[in-house]
Design a protein around this motif. Structure first.
Motif, short mmCIF file in Angstrom:
data_model
loop_
_atom_site.label_atom_id
_atom_site.label_comp_id
_atom_site.label_asym_id
_atom_site.label_seq_id
_atom_site.Cartn_x
_atom_site.Cartn_y
_atom_site.Cartn_z
N CYS A 9 0.83 -1.20 0.00
CA CYS A 9 0.00 0.00 0.00
C CYS A 9 0.87 1.26 0.00
N VAL A 11 0.21 4.02 1.12
CA VAL A 11 0.00 4.83 2.31
C VAL A 11 0.56 4.16 3.56
N CYS A 12 0.18 2.92 3.80
CA CYS A 12 0.57 2.29 5.07
C CYS A 12 1.56 1.15 4.89
N CYS A 34 -4.10 -0.37 -0.02
CA CYS A 34 -4.89 -1.41 0.62
C CYS A 34 -6.37 -1.02 0.52
N HIS A 37 -7.41 2.16 2.49
CA HIS A 37 -6.99 3.45 1.97
C HIS A 37 -7.64 3.75 0.62
ZN LIG Z 1 -3.07 1.26 3.42
#
Ligand SMILES: [Zn+2]
Length: 95
Positions: A9, A11-12, A34, A37
């Protein structure tokens, strides 16, 4: 849409392929994210032009969302407390 293997992902950094999907930036670039997100980005009215913007937006969003919902809970509790006091006072006055 299936995410590519060996991806995570944007973002994370979650790298569980079963939870990964893709989303499209305002530039048309596909970015791996993911499911959480992807949903957060879809729900936000903003668009971003790069992975780093996406990352910054969704990370900040989660932090400020937590803070805001906490404040709302506190405010709500205070309001309903004040409200029930007022109602009690009002019914006392009527008696
Ligand atoms: Zn994520």
């Amino acid at each position: 849409m299936k995410a590519l293997p060996n991806s995570c992902c944007a973002v994370c950094d979650m790298s569980d392929a079963r939870g990964l999907t893709t989303t499209r930036l305002s530039t048309g670039e596909l970015v791996i994210v993911c499911g959480n997100h992807e949903l957060m980005y879809k729900r936000s009215s903003k668009t971003v032009a790069s992975r780093s913007e996406l990352r910054a937006m969704l990370r900040d969003r989660r932090r400020s969302y937590d803070r805001r919902s906490l404040q709302i809970d506190e405010l709500g509790a205070q309001l309903s407390e004040a409200f029930s006091d007022e109602r009690r006072a009002a019914s006392d006055r009527r008696r």
